[in-house]
Design a protein around this motif. Structure first.
Motif, mmCIF file in Angstrom:
data_model
loop_
_atom_site.group_PDB
_atom_site.id
_atom_site.type_symbol
_atom_site.label_atom_id
_atom_site.label_comp_id
_atom_site.label_asym_id
_atom_site.label_seq_id
_atom_site.Cartn_x
_atom_site.Cartn_y
_atom_site.Cartn_z
ATOM 1 N N ASN A 8 0.814 -1.218 0.000
ATOM 2 C CA ASN A 8 0.000 0.000 0.000
ATOM 3 C C ASN A 8 0.847 1.268 0.000
ATOM 4 O O ASN A 8 0.319 2.364 0.189
ATOM 5 N N ASN A 9 2.148 1.111 -0.149
ATOM 6 C CA ASN A 9 3.085 2.233 -0.197
ATOM 7 C C ASN A 9 2.959 3.131 1.028
ATOM 8 O O ASN A 9 2.968 4.348 0.929
ATOM 9 N N GLU A 10 2.875 2.494 2.184
ATOM 10 C CA GLU A 10 2.746 3.227 3.449
ATOM 11 C C GLU A 10 4.083 3.782 3.928
ATOM 12 O O GLU A 10 4.120 4.724 4.704
ATOM 13 N N HIS A 11 5.153 3.201 3.470
ATOM 14 C CA HIS A 11 6.501 3.612 3.904
ATOM 15 C C HIS A 11 7.216 4.309 2.749
ATOM 16 O O HIS A 11 8.147 3.769 2.156
ATOM 17 N N THR A 12 6.802 5.503 2.458
ATOM 18 C CA THR A 12 7.353 6.226 1.307
ATOM 19 C C THR A 12 8.820 6.620 1.495
ATOM 20 O O THR A 12 9.517 6.866 0.518
ATOM 21 N N ASN A 13 9.272 6.651 2.725
ATOM 22 C CA ASN A 13 10.668 7.016 2.997
ATOM 23 C C ASN A 13 11.631 5.841 2.844
ATOM 24 O O ASN A 13 12.844 6.029 2.903
ATOM 25 N N ALA A 54 14.328 -2.417 7.672
ATOM 26 C CA ALA A 54 14.136 -0.959 7.596
ATOM 27 C C ALA A 54 12.654 -0.610 7.680
ATOM 28 O O ALA A 54 12.271 0.389 8.310
ATOM 29 N N LEU A 55 11.808 -1.401 7.071
ATOM 30 C CA LEU A 55 10.365 -1.157 7.154
ATOM 31 C C LEU A 55 9.868 -1.353 8.579
ATOM 32 O O LEU A 55 9.038 -0.560 9.059
ATOM 33 N N MET A 56 10.379 -2.346 9.239
ATOM 34 C CA MET A 56 9.968 -2.624 10.625
ATOM 35 C C MET A 56 10.457 -1.531 11.568
ATOM 36 O O MET A 56 9.776 -1.198 12.542
#
Length: 152
Positions: free
Chosen positions: A128-133, A148-150
């Motif tokens: 869902n592209n929640e982590h744009t950074n 990194a996402l976690m």
């Protein structure tokens, strides 16, 4: 009645033709396929191609990508086998667990494979592209990317 001379000429002509097959398709006789055992060039070439495959791809792991029956010379076949074997090495390096359905044999360059693989990482872990950074292109492994996402 057929003369001995005529039979001899026919036999010699046939042997010369068979020698021509060997010269064209197996000039160094490295595959030990006797051209005199075959009646036609097609039969000889089929036997020779079996030897090529036994030598280059004995487990037939690349058969779906490199079909020996489509080649008319060993060097081209061996080159393509080597190319696809290299692509499988990309898979071993980047996705050895076969977690993602991205086949390296479908890509001409490793960079294209890696880009497609990293897109698959993103689709799996951030659909869902929640982590744009967090860009998967910034990471060298799926584990680093997932961590990194976690952490975000």
């Amino acid at each position: 009645m057929i003369s001995r001379k005529r039979i001899l000429r026919f036999a010699i002509g046939k042997m010369l033709c068979q020698d021509g097959w060997a010269e064209k398709y197996n000039p160094k006789n490295q595959f030990h396929v006797n051209q005199y055992d075959y009646s036609t060039c097609k039969e000889y070439l089929a036997a020779l191609k079996e030897k090529w495959q036994e030598y280059e791809d004995p487990e037939c792991e690349l058969e779906g990508y490199v079909d020996v029956s489509k080649y008319s010379n060993y060097d081209d076949y061996a080159y393509d086998v080597d190319t696809y074997r290299t692509r499988l090495e990309w898979h071993d390096e980047w996705d050895c667990d076969c977690e993602f359905d991205v086949n390296p044999c479908d890509f001409e360059y490793e960079e294209y494979y890696i880009n497609a693989l990293k897109s698959a990482w993103k689709n799996k872990y951030d659909p869902n592209n929640e982590h744009t950074n967090v860009d998967p292109c910034d990471y060298n492994s799926v584990e680093e990317y997932h961590k990194a996402l976690m952490d975000e």
